[in-house]
Design a protein around this motif. Structure first.
Motif, PDB file in Angstrom:
ATOM      1  N   TYR A 190      31.597  36.889  28.946  1.00  0.00           N
ATOM      2  CA  TYR A 190      30.987  38.046  28.294  1.00  0.00           C
ATOM      3  C   TYR A 190      31.237  39.310  29.125  1.00  0.00           C
ATOM      4  O   TYR A 190      31.270  39.257  30.359  1.00  0.00           O
ATOM      5  CB  TYR A 190      29.467  37.853  28.153  1.00  0.00           C
ATOM      6  N   ARG A 191      31.383  40.445  28.435  1.00  0.00           N
ATOM      7  CA  ARG A 191      31.361  41.715  29.142  1.00  0.00           C
ATOM      8  C   ARG A 191      30.011  41.864  29.835  1.00  0.00           C
ATOM      9  O   ARG A 191      28.980  41.396  29.316  1.00  0.00           O
ATOM     10  CB  ARG A 191      31.572  42.885  28.179  1.00  0.00           C
ATOM     11  N   ALA A 192      29.998  42.506  30.988  1.00  0.00           N
ATOM     12  CA  ALA A 192      28.746  42.594  31.743  1.00  0.00           C
ATOM     13  C   ALA A 192      28.727  43.856  32.593  1.00  0.00           C
ATOM     14  O   ALA A 192      29.749  44.268  33.146  1.00  0.00           O
ATOM     15  CB  ALA A 192      28.572  41.365  32.639  1.00  0.00           C
ATOM     16  N   TYR A 193      27.546  44.437  32.680  1.00  0.00           N
ATOM     17  CA  TYR A 193      27.306  45.532  33.623  1.00  0.00           C
ATOM     18  C   TYR A 193      26.283  45.050  34.629  1.00  0.00           C
ATOM     19  O   TYR A 193      25.195  44.566  34.268  1.00  0.00           O
ATOM     20  CB  TYR A 193      26.787  46.783  32.918  1.00  0.00           C
ATOM     21  N   LEU A 194      26.612  45.182  35.921  1.00  0.00           N
ATOM     22  CA  LEU A 194      25.716  44.800  37.003  1.00  0.00           C
ATOM     23  C   LEU A 194      25.198  46.064  37.679  1.00  0.00           C
ATOM     24  O   LEU A 194      25.985  46.921  38.102  1.00  0.00           O
ATOM     25  CB  LEU A 194      26.436  43.931  38.040  1.00  0.00           C
ATOM     26  N   THR A 195      23.889  46.191  37.778  1.00  0.00           N
ATOM     27  CA  THR A 195      23.301  47.325  38.490  1.00  0.00           C
ATOM     28  C   THR A 195      23.601  47.197  39.982  1.00  0.00           C
ATOM     29  O   THR A 195      23.991  46.117  40.458  1.00  0.00           O
ATOM     30  CB  THR A 195      21.780  47.362  38.296  1.00  0.00           C
ATOM     31  N   PHE A 212      41.941  42.470  45.826  1.00  0.00           N
ATOM     32  CA  PHE A 212      40.992  42.889  44.810  1.00  0.00           C
ATOM     33  C   PHE A 212      41.627  44.033  44.017  1.00  0.00           C
ATOM     34  O   PHE A 212      42.770  44.421  44.274  1.00  0.00           O
ATOM     35  CB  PHE A 212      39.687  43.370  45.457  1.00  0.00           C
ATOM     36  N   SER A 213      40.885  44.603  43.107  1.00  0.00           N
ATOM     37  CA  SER A 213      41.342  45.783  42.385  1.00  0.00           C
ATOM     38  C   SER A 213      41.574  46.937  43.365  1.00  0.00           C
ATOM     39  O   SER A 213      40.825  47.093  44.340  1.00  0.00           O
ATOM     40  CB  SER A 213      40.289  46.192  41.351  1.00  0.00           C
ATOM     41  N   PRO A 214      42.568  47.785  43.116  1.00  0.00           N
ATOM     42  CA  PRO A 214      42.789  48.949  43.990  1.00  0.00           C
ATOM     43  C   PRO A 214      41.599  49.906  44.030  1.00  0.00           C
ATOM     44  O   PRO A 214      41.511  50.744  44.930  1.00  0.00           O
ATOM     45  CB  PRO A 214      44.006  49.633  43.348  1.00  0.00           C
ATOM     46  N   ILE A 255      35.601  39.118  39.863  1.00  0.00           N
ATOM     47  CA  ILE A 255      34.545  40.138  39.853  1.00  0.00           C
ATOM     48  C   ILE A 255      35.036  41.439  40.479  1.00  0.00           C
ATOM     49  O   ILE A 255      34.776  42.531  39.963  1.00  0.00           O
ATOM     50  CB  ILE A 255      33.299  39.605  40.582  1.00  0.00           C
ATOM     51  N   PHE A 256      35.739  41.346  41.605  1.00  0.00           N
ATOM     52  CA  PHE A 256      36.243  42.543  42.278  1.00  0.00           C
ATOM     53  C   PHE A 256      37.722  42.790  41.995  1.00  0.00           C
ATOM     54  O   PHE A 256      38.319  43.699  42.575  1.00  0.00           O
ATOM     55  CB  PHE A 256      36.031  42.430  43.791  1.00  0.00           C
ATOM     56  N   GLY A 257      38.290  41.957  41.104  1.00  0.00           N
ATOM     57  CA  GLY A 257      39.718  42.071  40.840  1.00  0.00           C
ATOM     58  C   GLY A 257      40.065  42.172  39.382  1.00  0.00           C
ATOM     59  O   GLY A 257      39.879  43.217  38.741  1.00  0.00           O
ATOM     60  N   SER A 258      40.538  41.070  38.808  1.00  0.00           N
ATOM     61  CA  SER A 258      41.131  41.108  37.471  1.00  0.00           C
ATOM     62  C   SER A 258      40.167  41.547  36.376  1.00  0.00           C
ATOM     63  O   SER A 258      40.578  42.149  35.382  1.00  0.00           O
ATOM     64  CB  SER A 258      41.700  39.729  37.125  1.00  0.00           C
ATOM     65  N   GLU A 259      38.847  41.256  36.541  1.00  0.00           N
ATOM     66  CA  GLU A 259      37.886  41.571  35.476  1.00  0.00           C
ATOM     67  C   GLU A 259      37.112  42.851  35.737  1.00  0.00           C
ATOM     68  O   GLU A 259      36.249  43.219  34.937  1.00  0.00           O
ATOM     69  CB  GLU A 259      36.919  40.403  35.281  1.00  0.00           C
ATOM     70  N   LEU A 311      32.516  37.984  32.469  1.00  0.00           N
ATOM     71  CA  LEU A 311      31.747  37.231  33.453  1.00  0.00           C
ATOM     72  C   LEU A 311      31.467  35.868  32.856  1.00  0.00           C
ATOM     73  O   LEU A 311      30.994  35.764  31.718  1.00  0.00           O
ATOM     74  CB  LEU A 311      30.438  37.942  33.791  1.00  0.00           C
ATOM     75  N   LYS A 312      31.720  34.812  33.636  1.00  0.00           N
ATOM     76  CA  LYS A 312      31.592  33.451  33.114  1.00  0.00           C
ATOM     77  C   LYS A 312      30.178  32.917  33.243  1.00  0.00           C
ATOM     78  O   LYS A 312      29.652  32.758  34.340  1.00  0.00           O
ATOM     79  CB  LYS A 312      32.551  32.519  33.860  1.00  0.00           C
ATOM     80  N   LEU A 313      29.533  32.647  32.100  1.00  0.00           N
ATOM     81  CA  LEU A 313      28.239  31.986  32.067  1.00  0.00           C
ATOM     82  C   LEU A 313      28.484  30.507  31.787  1.00  0.00           C
ATOM     83  O   LEU A 313      29.275  30.158  30.904  1.00  0.00           O
ATOM     84  CB  LEU A 313      27.356  32.586  30.981  1.00  0.00           C
TER      85      LEU A 313
END
Length: 444
Positions: free
Chosen positions: A223-228, A265-267, A401-405, A440-442
């Protein structure tokens, strides 16, 4: 003369005393940690319990070659401390005879004396409490406020003297809704802002009202997710658990081995140990001075590690003043371009995750982590919160989490101070953005 001037001068006097009482071939380090903290517990938006903790601990280490032994004592600030320190020195000297050689002992030998004394910018704790009560009126706010000065000192036989003191507040709280439903929040800083706590509690009330809606259950999947920032803080803490440790990297126990071997990770991801922006002192228990900033990840690539004196001795490399645990005590992650106010709109449809808990590694070498959603997590449709989420478990990789997604990081970052007070107030902190994920994988 202020109380903290008394503490500082008293500490320096004890250091001079120990120096004068050394025998030939002996050395020492002194490590002081103290606080004068007000603790206030709230329940139903009112004060339930209040008190003050004023304590000063001194760790005395006697050194002879590669042998060392230490003891911690409580200081009173009175003349009797000198007698106690003299007695401890005699005891340590007698015990040092039977101590084993420590091949990894490394103490700072270059004198680098420092003093950092930040003016106390906090109002009286009574005023902070009044502001919280006024903001919480009519709501069941539960939490603990800690406020006041903390101070640290270091001294050794080479003549190095260091002192650090600052005053801060930390309010760790929840707004209870019903059953097992609550909104978890917190705040910390060096300056008190009554308007900010009113706005924060008002926002929590709005979320608490949403918690009264029927809960939404999700099937396992992505699922798409926003983390505070608070939710990201739990992930960052797990990442910081040995991830950037030079010892763990060399012994292949770090969760970031793939990053060290060339993965990325992502740039947009940059992380650092930012001691200049945290609560911790710039010096540590062996006398080494920490750089104001140690880059750990730069534009997605591993850029550095945390090297304690013991690891430095073992591998014959320079130390950068890391603690024995080699974890960042002032962890910082750079923000991005997404305005925090637009987070829900950017999320569209997916998960709004306020808090996570019970995190652990499900596969450390692969940097896979697992944990549970907790406190005011919501299902969002078309940028609008429609229902609270039933508790779910996620299992995913830090490289996703810090890379592809990773889709975006918020422009704003939030200062999060560790609310721990077991034995003493923690000086650990984080500065983090919010994080938007494509997936994000649930799993449960």
């Amino acid at each position: 003369m202020s109380m903290h001037q008394d503490n500082r001068q008293h500490f320096y006097a004890l250091a001079d005393q120990v120096t004068s009482q050394l025998h030939a071939g002996e050395g020492f380090t002194l490590w002081l940690q103290g606080e004068t903290s007000d603790f206030v517990r709230f329940n139903r938006g009112l004060v339930r319990q209040a008190g003050q903790v004023a304590q000063v601990y001194l760790t005395i280490r006697l050194v002879q070659g590669q042998k060392h032994i230490s003891q911690r004592v409580v200081l009173t600030g009175q003349a009797e401390d000198a007698e106690q320190v003299s007695a401890v020195l005699l005891d340590l000297r007698a015990a040092l005879v039977d101590a084993a050689q420590d091949p990894h002992l490394l103490l700072a030998e270059t004198v680098n004396s420092t003093e950092s004394i930040q003016p106390n910018q906090l109002p009286p704790t009574e005023q902070i409490v009044e502001d919280i009560i006024a903001a919480a009126a009519g709501s069941d706010v539960v939490g603990i406020l800690a406020a006041g000065p903390v101070f640290f000192g270091f001294a050794n036989h080479y003549g190095q003297r260091n002192w650090h003191e600052t005053a801060s507040w930390n309010f760790d709280w929840s707004l209870y809704s019903h059953g097992d439903k609550a909104v978890k929040r917190g705040g910390a800083g060096f300056v008190w802002n009554a308007a900010a706590i009113r706005a924060n509690i008002a926002a929590a009330r709005t979320q608490a009202e949403l918690l009264s809606r029927p809960a939404h259950s999700l099937a396992p999947g992505g699922y798409r997710a926003y983390l505070t920032p608070s939710a990201l803080g739990e992930i960052a803490a797990l990442l910081n658990w040995g991830g950037f440790s030079e010892k763990s990297l060399r012994t292949k126990r770090s969760s970031l081995l793939k990053l060290a071997e060339g993965a990325a990770f992502s740039p947009s991801v940059s992380m650092a140990d930012d001691s200049a922006g945290g609560l911790e002192p710039s010096f540590q228990q062996e006398g080494f001075i920490k750089p104001a900033r140690i880059p750990l990840v730069a534009e997605g690539r591993l850029a550095g590690s945390l090297v304690s004196p013991r690891t430095a001795r073992e591998y014959d490399i320079p130390s950068n003043g890391a603690s024995a645990q080699e974890g960042s005590e002032s962890f910082s992650m750079a923000g991005g371009d997404l305005p925090q106010a637009d987070a829900l709109k950017a999320l569209g449809t997916g998960l709004y995750i306020s808090n996570l808990w019970y995190l652990n590694f499900s596969d450390r070498p692969a940097a896979r982590i697992t944990g549970m959603t907790r406190f005011a997590c919501f299902w969002v449709e078309n940028g609008e919160i429609v229902a609270p989420l039933n508790v779910m478990r996620f299992d995913d990789s830090l490289y996703r989490i810090f890379g592809s997604e990773l889709e975006a990081l918020t422009r704003e970052t939030e200062f999060l101070a560790d609310a721990g007070s077991y034995g003493h107030r923690s000086s650990a902190s984080q500065r983090l953005p919010g994080l938007l994920l494509k997936d994000l994988k649930l799993v449960l």
